[in-house]
Write an enzyme that holds these catalytic residues in place. Sequence first.
Site, PDB file in Angstrom:
ATOM      1  N   PRO A 133      74.268  52.496  38.937  1.00 42.42           N
ATOM      2  CA  PRO A 133      73.351  52.090  37.868  1.00 42.42           C
ATOM      3  C   PRO A 133      73.646  52.810  36.551  1.00 42.42           C
ATOM      4  O   PRO A 133      73.192  52.389  35.500  1.00 42.42           O
ATOM      5  CB  PRO A 133      71.967  52.486  38.399  1.00 42.42           C
ATOM      6  CG  PRO A 133      72.140  52.810  39.838  1.00 42.42           C
ATOM      7  CD  PRO A 133      73.579  53.092  40.086  1.00 42.42           C
ATOM      8  N   ARG A 161      87.832  34.664  40.824  1.00 38.81           N
ATOM      9  CA  ARG A 161      87.849  33.300  40.286  1.00 38.81           C
ATOM     10  C   ARG A 161      88.672  33.181  39.001  1.00 38.81           C
ATOM     11  O   ARG A 161      88.980  32.074  38.573  1.00 38.81           O
ATOM     12  CB  ARG A 161      86.438  32.767  40.101  1.00 38.81           C
ATOM     13  CG  ARG A 161      85.625  33.516  39.085  1.00 38.81           C
ATOM     14  CD  ARG A 161      84.169  33.087  39.146  1.00 38.81           C
ATOM     15  NE  ARG A 161      83.984  31.695  38.758  1.00 38.81           N
ATOM     16  CZ  ARG A 161      84.126  31.245  37.506  1.00 38.81           C
ATOM     17  NH1 ARG A 161      84.446  32.066  36.536  1.00 38.81           N
ATOM     18  NH2 ARG A 161      83.945  29.979  37.238  1.00 38.81           N
ATOM     19  N   ASP A 171      83.744  27.861  31.277  1.00 45.94           N
ATOM     20  CA  ASP A 171      82.602  28.620  31.768  1.00 45.94           C
ATOM     21  C   ASP A 171      81.712  29.164  30.678  1.00 45.94           C
ATOM     22  O   ASP A 171      82.170  29.533  29.613  1.00 45.94           O
ATOM     23  CB  ASP A 171      83.065  29.869  32.531  1.00 45.94           C
ATOM     24  CG  ASP A 171      83.703  29.526  33.821  1.00 45.94           C
ATOM     25  OD1 ASP A 171      83.637  28.364  34.216  1.00 45.94           O
ATOM     26  OD2 ASP A 171      84.280  30.445  34.420  1.00 45.94           O
ATOM     27  N   GLU A 225      70.554  58.209  47.663  1.00 46.62           N
ATOM     28  CA  GLU A 225      70.174  58.438  46.254  1.00 46.62           C
ATOM     29  C   GLU A 225      71.402  58.418  45.352  1.00 46.62           C
ATOM     30  O   GLU A 225      71.295  58.396  44.135  1.00 46.62           O
ATOM     31  CB  GLU A 225      69.449  59.773  46.066  1.00 46.62           C
ATOM     32  CG  GLU A 225      68.112  59.936  46.770  1.00 46.62           C
ATOM     33  CD  GLU A 225      67.427  58.652  47.163  1.00 46.62           C
ATOM     34  OE1 GLU A 225      66.966  57.923  46.256  1.00 46.62           O
ATOM     35  OE2 GLU A 225      67.332  58.368  48.370  1.00 46.62           O
TER      36      GLU A 225
HETATM   37  C1  JFT Z   1      72.486  51.584  43.469  1.00 42.55           C
HETATM   38  C2  JFT Z   1      72.964  49.856  41.830  1.00 42.55           C
HETATM   39  C3  JFT Z   1      73.608  49.094  40.839  1.00 42.55           C
HETATM   40  C4  JFT Z   1      74.924  48.973  40.437  1.00 42.55           C
HETATM   41  C5  JFT Z   1      75.186  52.354  43.633  1.00 42.55           C
HETATM   42  C6  JFT Z   1      74.183  54.231  45.107  1.00 42.55           C
HETATM   43  C7  JFT Z   1      72.896  54.485  45.488  1.00 42.55           C
HETATM   44  C8  JFT Z   1      70.676  53.464  45.122  1.00 42.55           C
HETATM   45  C9  JFT Z   1      70.005  53.988  43.863  1.00 42.55           C
HETATM   46  C10 JFT Z   1      69.045  53.277  43.211  1.00 42.55           C
HETATM   47  C11 JFT Z   1      68.479  53.789  42.031  1.00 42.55           C
HETATM   48  C12 JFT Z   1      68.916  54.988  41.543  1.00 42.55           C
HETATM   49  C13 JFT Z   1      70.415  55.180  43.304  1.00 42.55           C
HETATM   50  C14 JFT Z   1      72.860  52.647  44.223  1.00 42.55           C
HETATM   51  C15 JFT Z   1      73.465  50.892  42.756  1.00 42.55           C
HETATM   52  C16 JFT Z   1      72.600  48.357  40.214  1.00 42.55           C
HETATM   53  C17 JFT Z   1      74.810  51.266  42.851  1.00 42.55           C
HETATM   54  C18 JFT Z   1      74.189  53.060  44.306  1.00 42.55           C
HETATM   55  N1  JFT Z   1      72.111  53.522  44.972  1.00 42.55           N
HETATM   56  N2  JFT Z   1      69.876  55.669  42.164  1.00 42.55           N
HETATM   57  N3  JFT Z   1      71.678  49.539  41.753  1.00 42.55           N
HETATM   58  N4  JFT Z   1      71.480  48.632  40.790  1.00 42.55           N
HETATM   59  N5  JFT Z   1      72.705  47.491  39.185  1.00 42.55           N
HETATM   60  N6  JFT Z   1      75.977  48.797  40.064  1.00 42.55           N
HETATM   61 CL1  JFT Z   1      75.494  55.237  45.439  1.00 42.55          CL
END
Ligand code: JFT
Length: 243
Positions: free
Chosen positions: A88, A153, A168, A115
Amino acid sequence: MRVDIFSLFPQVFNPYMEVSILQRAIQNGLVEVYSHNIRDWAIDRHHTTDDVPYGGGGGMVMKVEPVFAAVEEILGIPTKCPLILMTPQGRLFNQKTAYEFSNLDHLAILCGRYEGIDERIRENLVTDEISVGDYVLTGGELPALTVLDAIVRLIPGALGDPDGAQDDSHASGLLEYPHYTRPPEFRGSRVPEVLLSGHHAEIARWRREQAIKRTLERRPDLLRKIELSDKENKYINNLLDEG
Ligand code: JFT
């Protein structure tokens, strides 16, 4: 292109890769995708891949050793190809980034859970940090599939269509024009006459205008990023005067 995916849930990639465009690209030999289970490189009795955070607080953190062992065995030391971390906190994925990645002949994607991952993985192994959007998921697997789909794609031949991805949304910088197929009338709702006319130049003009109109209404931020002709700018000014 070869793509290696590192995840604690490598099985989630298979069902999607067995349908869709990804399957055809794989069958046609345009792309090879390998998903690796990080747990296979956890050497303790319980195959531990997570641990409590230093400094306390809730949740668990992905351990550094299994991820290093997996990535180094599969990609070599030093790792030769880009390793994308889905997070994120990464820069937002967009069509330009998809094009850049689609030119690589080898790339790898690391999907975290819990986390997050031990910071030393990010510091020493990861080359790019990407997020698919500002909303919260539970891990990097769905973002990885999103990125994979967007990249594959764009590989020439993957769409099985000579025009490929050029029409697209976002390829031109505009949203797409409205689409219709048969029948010409459904419950009183008609297909625009111009599309039935066979007039190719007029159809092209209508589609371009519709694309501009939609983009103006829904994503004016996109319009500011692209070059339009004088005629097209006049068309926009007319729309703004009317509205
Ligand atoms: C969430 C993710 C993305 C992207 C990697 C890992 C653990 C859970 C989390 C949720 C909130 C805060 C960790 C991930 C994503 C997105 C990617 C991880 N978590 N910290 N969530 N939403 N757009 N890309 Cl490692």
